[in-house]
Write a protein that holds these residues in place. Structure first.
Motif, PDB file in Angstrom:
ATOM      1  N   GLU A   1       0.828  -1.220   0.000  1.00  0.00           N
ATOM      2  CA  GLU A   1       0.000   0.000   0.000  1.00  0.00           C
ATOM      3  C   GLU A   1       0.862   1.271   0.000  1.00  0.00           C
ATOM      4  O   GLU A   1       0.470   2.289  -0.584  1.00  0.00           O
ATOM      5  CB  GLU A   1      -0.947  -0.023   1.204  1.00  0.00           C
ATOM      6  CG  GLU A   1      -1.793   1.226   1.400  1.00  0.00           C
ATOM      7  CD  GLU A   1      -2.603   1.636   0.169  1.00  0.00           C
ATOM      8  OE1 GLU A   1      -2.819   2.860  -0.008  1.00  0.00           O
ATOM      9  OE2 GLU A   1      -2.989   0.755  -0.636  1.00  0.00           O
ATOM     10  N   ASN A   2       2.046   1.233   0.588  1.00  0.00           N
ATOM     11  CA  ASN A   2       2.946   2.410   0.546  1.00  0.00           C
ATOM     12  C   ASN A   2       3.239   2.822  -0.893  1.00  0.00           C
ATOM     13  O   ASN A   2       3.300   4.002  -1.228  1.00  0.00           O
ATOM     14  CB  ASN A   2       4.305   2.090   1.186  1.00  0.00           C
ATOM     15  CG  ASN A   2       4.249   2.009   2.686  1.00  0.00           C
ATOM     16  OD1 ASN A   2       3.174   2.140   3.262  1.00  0.00           O
ATOM     17  ND2 ASN A   2       5.401   1.795   3.309  1.00  0.00           N
ATOM     18  N   LEU A   3       3.490   1.818  -1.737  1.00  0.00           N
ATOM     19  CA  LEU A   3       3.806   2.101  -3.142  1.00  0.00           C
ATOM     20  C   LEU A   3       2.595   2.701  -3.838  1.00  0.00           C
ATOM     21  O   LEU A   3       2.701   3.685  -4.576  1.00  0.00           O
ATOM     22  CB  LEU A   3       4.246   0.819  -3.865  1.00  0.00           C
ATOM     23  CG  LEU A   3       5.705   0.389  -3.715  1.00  0.00           C
ATOM     24  CD1 LEU A   3       6.050   0.016  -2.291  1.00  0.00           C
ATOM     25  CD2 LEU A   3       6.033  -0.751  -4.662  1.00  0.00           C
ATOM     26  N   LYS A   4       1.436   2.118  -3.580  1.00  0.00           N
ATOM     27  CA  LYS A   4       0.221   2.625  -4.223  1.00  0.00           C
ATOM     28  C   LYS A   4      -0.072   4.054  -3.774  1.00  0.00           C
ATOM     29  O   LYS A   4      -0.475   4.903  -4.573  1.00  0.00           O
ATOM     30  CB  LYS A   4      -0.963   1.705  -3.898  1.00  0.00           C
ATOM     31  CG  LYS A   4      -0.822   0.298  -4.478  1.00  0.00           C
ATOM     32  CD  LYS A   4      -2.090  -0.533  -4.238  1.00  0.00           C
ATOM     33  CE  LYS A   4      -1.938  -1.941  -4.834  1.00  0.00           C
ATOM     34  NZ  LYS A   4      -3.184  -2.714  -4.752  1.00  0.00           N
ATOM     35  N   ALA A   5       0.156   4.326  -2.490  1.00  0.00           N
ATOM     36  CA  ALA A   5      -0.094   5.684  -1.974  1.00  0.00           C
ATOM     37  C   ALA A   5       0.876   6.673  -2.619  1.00  0.00           C
ATOM     38  O   ALA A   5       0.495   7.798  -2.969  1.00  0.00           O
ATOM     39  CB  ALA A   5       0.049   5.694  -0.452  1.00  0.00           C
ATOM     40  N   ALA A   6       2.134   6.255  -2.781  1.00  0.00           N
ATOM     41  CA  ALA A   6       3.119   7.145  -3.403  1.00  0.00           C
ATOM     42  C   ALA A   6       2.734   7.437  -4.856  1.00  0.00           C
ATOM     43  O   ALA A   6       2.879   8.565  -5.341  1.00  0.00           O
ATOM     44  CB  ALA A   6       4.512   6.506  -3.332  1.00  0.00           C
ATOM     45  N   VAL A   7       2.229   6.437  -5.535  1.00  0.00           N
ATOM     46  CA  VAL A   7       1.789   6.610  -6.919  1.00  0.00           C
ATOM     47  C   VAL A   7       0.636   7.605  -6.993  1.00  0.00           C
ATOM     48  O   VAL A   7       0.625   8.525  -7.816  1.00  0.00           O
ATOM     49  CB  VAL A   7       1.408   5.239  -7.526  1.00  0.00           C
ATOM     50  CG1 VAL A   7       0.553   5.390  -8.765  1.00  0.00           C
ATOM     51  CG2 VAL A   7       2.672   4.430  -7.825  1.00  0.00           C
ATOM     52  N   ARG A   8      -0.315   7.460  -6.106  1.00  0.00           N
ATOM     53  CA  ARG A   8      -1.476   8.358  -6.135  1.00  0.00           C
ATOM     54  C   ARG A   8      -1.091   9.797  -5.820  1.00  0.00           C
ATOM     55  O   ARG A   8      -1.721  10.738  -6.291  1.00  0.00           O
ATOM     56  CB  ARG A   8      -2.531   7.889  -5.106  1.00  0.00           C
ATOM     57  CG  ARG A   8      -3.233   6.602  -5.499  1.00  0.00           C
ATOM     58  CD  ARG A   8      -4.467   6.353  -4.631  1.00  0.00           C
ATOM     59  NE  ARG A   8      -4.143   6.160  -3.220  1.00  0.00           N
ATOM     60  CZ  ARG A   8      -3.902   4.983  -2.641  1.00  0.00           C
ATOM     61  NH1 ARG A   8      -3.932   3.867  -3.368  1.00  0.00           N
ATOM     62  NH2 ARG A   8      -3.641   4.892  -1.359  1.00  0.00           N
TER      63      ARG A   8
ATOM     64  N   VAL B   1      -3.292   8.995 -12.079  1.00  0.00           N
ATOM     65  CA  VAL B   1      -3.706   8.047 -11.037  1.00  0.00           C
ATOM     66  C   VAL B   1      -4.029   8.845  -9.788  1.00  0.00           C
ATOM     67  O   VAL B   1      -3.126   9.437  -9.193  1.00  0.00           O
ATOM     68  CB  VAL B   1      -2.582   7.038 -10.713  1.00  0.00           C
ATOM     69  CG1 VAL B   1      -3.083   6.018  -9.684  1.00  0.00           C
ATOM     70  CG2 VAL B   1      -2.082   6.351 -11.961  1.00  0.00           C
ATOM     71  N   GLN B   2      -5.286   8.882  -9.416  1.00  0.00           N
ATOM     72  CA  GLN B   2      -5.629   9.728  -8.277  1.00  0.00           C
ATOM     73  C   GLN B   2      -6.287   8.997  -7.121  1.00  0.00           C
ATOM     74  O   GLN B   2      -6.369   9.528  -6.030  1.00  0.00           O
ATOM     75  CB  GLN B   2      -6.525  10.888  -8.744  1.00  0.00           C
ATOM     76  CG  GLN B   2      -5.694  12.117  -9.128  1.00  0.00           C
ATOM     77  CD  GLN B   2      -6.075  12.687 -10.471  1.00  0.00           C
ATOM     78  OE1 GLN B   2      -7.148  12.423 -10.977  1.00  0.00           O
ATOM     79  NE2 GLN B   2      -5.188  13.475 -11.061  1.00  0.00           N
ATOM     80  N   ARG B   3      -6.717   7.773  -7.367  1.00  0.00           N
ATOM     81  CA  ARG B   3      -7.385   7.050  -6.279  1.00  0.00           C
ATOM     82  C   ARG B   3      -7.265   5.547  -6.516  1.00  0.00           C
ATOM     83  O   ARG B   3      -6.861   5.114  -7.580  1.00  0.00           O
ATOM     84  CB  ARG B   3      -8.856   7.450  -6.205  1.00  0.00           C
ATOM     85  CG  ARG B   3      -9.615   7.193  -7.484  1.00  0.00           C
ATOM     86  CD  ARG B   3     -11.020   7.802  -7.450  1.00  0.00           C
ATOM     87  NE  ARG B   3     -11.698   7.526  -8.712  1.00  0.00           N
ATOM     88  CZ  ARG B   3     -11.481   8.177  -9.848  1.00  0.00           C
ATOM     89  NH1 ARG B   3     -10.580   9.150  -9.911  1.00  0.00           N
ATOM     90  NH2 ARG B   3     -12.126   7.857 -10.954  1.00  0.00           N
ATOM     91  N   GLU B   4      -7.625   4.779  -5.493  1.00  0.00           N
ATOM     92  CA  GLU B   4      -7.687   3.346  -5.696  1.00  0.00           C
ATOM     93  C   GLU B   4      -8.927   3.031  -6.513  1.00  0.00           C
ATOM     94  O   GLU B   4      -9.997   3.589  -6.262  1.00  0.00           O
ATOM     95  CB  GLU B   4      -7.756   2.599  -4.356  1.00  0.00           C
ATOM     96  CG  GLU B   4      -7.544   1.106  -4.559  1.00  0.00           C
ATOM     97  CD  GLU B   4      -7.732   0.283  -3.293  1.00  0.00           C
ATOM     98  OE1 GLU B   4      -6.727  -0.257  -2.804  1.00  0.00           O
ATOM     99  OE2 GLU B   4      -8.876   0.172  -2.823  1.00  0.00           O
TER     100      GLU B   4
END
Lengths: 318, 318
Positions: free
Chosen positions: B205-212, B290-293
């Motif tokens: 999730e850290n990676l996904k949050a950084a991407v967003r 990319v702004q959200r899950e």
């Protein structure tokens, strides 16, 4: 027909890039006569004679034309803009520097303003500045600018963020390329390299021959040429040029590059003599699509094929 | 409908990029179920358990799916390809290395082959190799590849030079971006970054949050992460990742980067702990979009808007 097309009154959504040294009055007049929007590119500190000579090509035409300036040059001296405004351009492009005073002057004269942006921060500034048209220019493009974003992602962002007309620049050299940027939401394409070997382009035949002989893999983005010439370009605006002996040596090794007076003089000489092994030949990745000498009208006629390509794609994926 | 669409039988001309570490069986199954072509990305030396687990998501579905490999990993060991072929993919993508043996194996199994190209020389090789589909990938893209050509000029060249189907990759994150590459002649879009924060993406999730949290200006292309990890990537294939503390220090200063065992271990740990200040978070310039899950199905539904965009553009410029 797009809003910008209605506003400016051109037939083809194609602007030639205002390439200083290559896009003079002859190119601008030819592009405008062929239905596009011809742009004159102005070097820093042009002479009054040069301005008069270029303007003589366009001042009497009844189709839209424009002039492109380096912002940092106008910051130092607004008079080249003042001079050109007397000839009645439809559009003034001002990039790379503070545009406040220049844009105000253009607007006082009732002339539209455009500005190149090369990343998201540039775009944000352009949307706050007194700029009518955003030119989204990716790092694929030739000459000076940023090498940060590709044309495609920058264009998607620009079109999503503003209602101002967006013109796409960088790496567009074919009718298919124009179809692509119009499909993404651009109102027009801003095309430089494809015009470099036209009959109407300024510049020595050596440069044109080098452009015709080069392909996609043959350009390099570097500050080396500016450092060698001691030009006052801000470091974030390097340039894309044909790779040559000089760039092969220094592009990836700027620390070894000593900006001596002797080197500067050699570079001035190389430019005067069109020694393409030493002097920069500015060109973008669309150099791949330049294969022969053509007239601007021939280039416009071929690029006009974008309409058929767009409509075929729409049908194919309907 | 395009030729490739008929051949493979998908509904949406959208492939998720075979991103090792992010695109596992869950993503591939979700993308294929939503009408696109789901791709599984394979790291070098995957375990038999991992292969079996990923394949379990896709082996029973009746829409096309595929697997993507690093060519240099298959040169050393073909068995991961052999294992995946048993599960009946429609497509195998093999990039970055000699594809001869791997492509022959895929063809023996009746499976189509695809390959990423990043410049004109790559393209020429792909046209000679036993490759069915060319993926024209510009430097805007995330993860490993070349940073030489923009997506747009490379795509124009690829579509002009071959009758093989061309898929466009790099910097495509919106329906407008897909409209653009299809207008330029691509048969489909290969999209990575836009899927990084989906529910079905593997990765912490850290990676996904950084991407967003990142935008167009926040990526960097560098070999620094590979050098630090002592990975056997060829030097011409650096990677585009989110800029972080480590890349800010070393991306432009590779000579100071000592590939010590201690650094390698720190990097392994950082990856395991998803410490995004040190570990690479591979992402392309489309990270802007990319702004959200989301679920893969939601992404596909939004991207499917390209049809309307294409048809509007064709009408507007008719």
């Amino acid at each position: 027909m797009s809003d910008l097309q209605k506003l400016l009154g051109y037939r083809e959504p194609i602007f030639n890039a205002s390439m200083a040294g290559a896009a003079g009055g002859a190119m601008a007049a030819a592009v405008s006569a062929a239905g596009g929007v011809g742009m004159i590119g102005v070097s820093p500190a042009p002479t009054a004679e040069w301005i008069k000579a270029q303007a003589s090509h366009v001042s009497e035409i009844d189709t839209p034309w424009g002039v492109g300036f380096m912002g940092w040059a106008l910051e130092a001296d607004l008079s080249p803009l003042e001079s050109f405004l007397e000839y009645g351009p439809s559009l003034v492009s001002i990039s790379f520097g503070d545009v406040t005073r220049a844009a105000a002057l253009a607007h006082e004269a009732g002339v539209l303003t455009a500005m190149q942006v090369g990343n998201a921060a540039d775009l944000e500034r352009a949307l706050q500045d007194d700029i009518d048209i955003v030119i989204a220019r990716g790092g694929e493009g030739g000459g000076h600018g940023r090498n940060e974003s590709g044309t495609l992602p920058l264009l998607q962002l620009a079109c999503a963020q503003t209602q101002k007309p967006v013109i796409a620049a960088g790496g567009i050299g074919t009718a298919a390329g124009i179809a692509a940027v119009l499909a993404a939401g651009a109102e027009a394409a801003w095309i430089g390299t494809r015009f470099l070997s036209t009959k109407e382009a300024s510049g020595h035949e050596n440069l044109k021959a080098a452009v015709r002989a080069s392909g996609l893999d043959d350009t390099v983005y570097t500050r080396a040429f500016d450092i060698a010439q001691q030009l006052p370009w801000a470091p974030e605006f390097g340039g894309r040029a044909l790779a040559n002996d000089f760039s092969n040596r220094y592009a990836d090794d700027l620390v070894s590059l000593e900006a001596t007076e002797e080197l500067r003089e050699r570079m001035v000489r190389a430019r005067a003599e069109a020694d393409v092994a030493l002097a920069p030949v500015y060109a973008g990745q669309a150099v791949e699509f330049v294969q022969r000498e053509e007239t601007c009208a021939e280039v416009l006629a071929e690029l006009g094929g974008f309409r058929r390509i767009l409509s075929d794609a729409a049908q194919r994926f309907a």
